[in-house]
Design a protein around this motif. Structure first.
Motif, mmCIF file in Angstrom:
data_model
loop_
_atom_site.group_PDB
_atom_site.id
_atom_site.type_symbol
_atom_site.label_atom_id
_atom_site.label_comp_id
_atom_site.label_asym_id
_atom_site.label_seq_id
_atom_site.Cartn_x
_atom_site.Cartn_y
_atom_site.Cartn_z
ATOM 1 N N PRO A 1 0.828 -1.215 0.000
ATOM 2 C CA PRO A 1 0.000 0.000 0.000
ATOM 3 C C PRO A 1 0.859 1.260 0.000
ATOM 4 N N GLU A 2 0.227 2.388 -0.327
ATOM 5 C CA GLU A 2 0.967 3.650 -0.392
ATOM 6 C C GLU A 2 1.559 4.032 0.963
ATOM 7 N N ALA A 3 0.845 3.729 2.040
ATOM 8 C CA ALA A 3 1.334 4.081 3.381
ATOM 9 C C ALA A 3 1.305 2.828 4.258
ATOM 10 N N ASP B 1 8.132 -0.431 10.064
ATOM 11 C CA ASP B 1 7.964 0.440 11.234
ATOM 12 C C ASP B 1 7.157 1.684 10.862
ATOM 13 N N GLY B 2 6.544 1.662 9.662
ATOM 14 C CA GLY B 2 5.769 2.786 9.162
ATOM 15 C C GLY B 2 6.513 3.637 8.157
ATOM 16 N N SER B 3 7.850 3.512 8.132
ATOM 17 C CA SER B 3 8.642 4.285 7.167
ATOM 18 C C SER B 3 9.712 3.429 6.491
ATOM 19 N N GLU B 4 10.285 2.479 7.225
ATOM 20 C CA GLU B 4 11.303 1.594 6.676
ATOM 21 C C GLU B 4 10.895 0.137 6.920
ATOM 22 N N ARG C 1 9.850 -1.976 -2.418
ATOM 23 C CA ARG C 1 8.932 -2.078 -3.547
ATOM 24 C C ARG C 1 9.640 -2.673 -4.767
ATOM 25 N N ALA C 2 10.893 -2.304 -4.973
ATOM 26 C CA ALA C 2 11.652 -2.851 -6.098
ATOM 27 C C ALA C 2 11.895 -4.344 -5.916
ATOM 28 N N ILE C 3 12.177 -4.762 -4.685
ATOM 29 C CA ILE C 3 12.409 -6.181 -4.408
ATOM 30 C C ILE C 3 11.158 -6.991 -4.688
ATOM 31 N N VAL C 4 10.014 -6.497 -4.218
ATOM 32 C CA VAL C 4 8.758 -7.237 -4.352
ATOM 33 C C VAL C 4 8.313 -7.318 -5.810
#
Length: 358
Positions: free
Chosen positions: A105-107, A133-136, A162-165
């Motif tokens: 998701p975006e966030a 953790d919400g950011s990393e 995101r690149a890995i997934v």
């Protein structure tokens, strides 16, 4: 060579003496299986096609023989490709199960996880995951070395995750598990509930890729949250030497030691966990159509009963954004993964509305 059945192909490719041939990449056809290299045991799902640009490469759509996400591998034009001599017919989603892509998701919320399920594994359960953790994201892996559990942690920025997934992955596929949701995994292309060892009860059934089923006969707690599971084979997997398949006969008993570090085990739902469409509410996240070939994970958008008939209509959105409309009866075919707090000030009218009469 004439195509063989999927079962026969899996059996023949399980031999160390499985024969290989070399075929020009442009002449590869669906049903052939790549031999060796990064994408070994991946089935060609559609004909290769040339990529635009100066690199002179050919895109080859493939999916692992044991099931997984659709990926592409890129090969130079005119190259000879090693494939197994045996091949299947058209590799449908039933013969070679399809797993939907992992969507971040975006966030991402704190506590969200992404787990990696391997096509082939030499241990039971899934214990490789990324934690937000919400950011990393942190990559956490638990290993048992000389009887002691060791954890390896690596940090990833959101863009890197995101690149890995999204990148083609020859090892397996990723599954997104939102915080607060009952976890789920994919077995033979189907989403199924997942539990830690401490959440297992005697009588639960674990699911193994290749149709394997293991009965939990006993769970013995050990120190530091660890457990020992006594498992009886109800049905062996058809995948030889992977996913605990050295226990290859009905009735074999397996002793499995869980590290207590949150390893997830794919399970059949307990009877009390299965709901009918009449028990669903908008906003529910569910495993829908349990027991059918088209089961999926989705969020319920609308649900109502059709006039006169004993039929329910469910509109939902799958994890990869597809909109699904289902007409169903009152069979218990839904597994609740998450329910938002209902707004009791706005009652849900489950009677038929005139505009839905058809």
């Amino acid at each position: 060579m004439d195509p063989v059945t999927a079962e026969q192909l899996v059996y023949e490719l399980g031999s160390v003496n499985a024969q290989c041939i070399y075929v020009p990449v442009e002449k590869l056809v669906p049903g052939q299986v790549l031999a060796g290299g990064e994408f070994d045991h991946h089935v060609i799902t559609s004909r290769p096609y040339p990529m635009p640009g100066p690199d002179h490469t050919v895109a080859l759509p493939v999916r692992h023989l044991h099931g997984g996400q659709n990926v592409k591998t890129y090969i130079g034009q005119g190259s000879d490709v090693a494939v197994y001599r045996s091949r299947m017919g058209q590799p449908t989603g039933t013969l070679v199960p399809v797993v939907p892509p992992c969507v971040i998701p975006e966030a991402p919320a704190k506590g969200d996880r992404i787990v990696l399920q391997h096509h082939r594994a030499d241990a039971l359960g899934v214990n490789r995951f990324h934690l937000s953790d919400g950011s990393e994201w942190s990559s956490v892996a638990a290993h048992v070395v000389h009887g002691r559990v060791r954890r390896t942690v690596r940090q990833f920025e959101d863009a890197s995750m995101r690149a890995i997934v999204s990148a083609p992955n020859a090892r397996g596929w990723y599954v997104y598990l939102p915080a607060g949701h009952t976890p789920h995994l994919y077995i033979d292309g189907r989403p199924v509930p997942a539990r830690t060892a401490r959440q297992l009860y005697e009588g639960d059934t674990l699911l193994v890729p290749g149709g394997g089923r293991l009965l939990v006969e006993k769970r013995t707690p050990r120190g530091s949250g660890a457990s020992t599971l006594s498992l009886r084979v109800l049905k062996p997997s058809r995948h030889q030497w992977w996913h605990l398949t050295w226990a290859s006969r009905n009735g074999d008993v397996i002793t499995h030691k869980d590290s207590g570090q949150g390893t997830l085990y794919a399970c059949e739902p307990r009877p009390a966990e299965l709901l009918s469409a009449a028990e669903l509410y908008p906003g529910d996240t569910v495993i829908a159509a349990w027991g059918t070939p088209y089961t999926n994970v989705a969020t319920v958008d609308e649900v109502w009963r059709q006039p006169v008939r004993a039929a329910m209509h469910v509109h939902s959105t799958t994890t990869d954004g597809q909109h699904v409309r289902t007409q169903t009866g009152f069979d218990n075919r839904y597994i609740l993964l998450h329910r938002t707090a209902p707004d009791y000030s706005v009652p849900v009218d489950r009677s038929a509305l005139a505009r839905y009469a058809f």
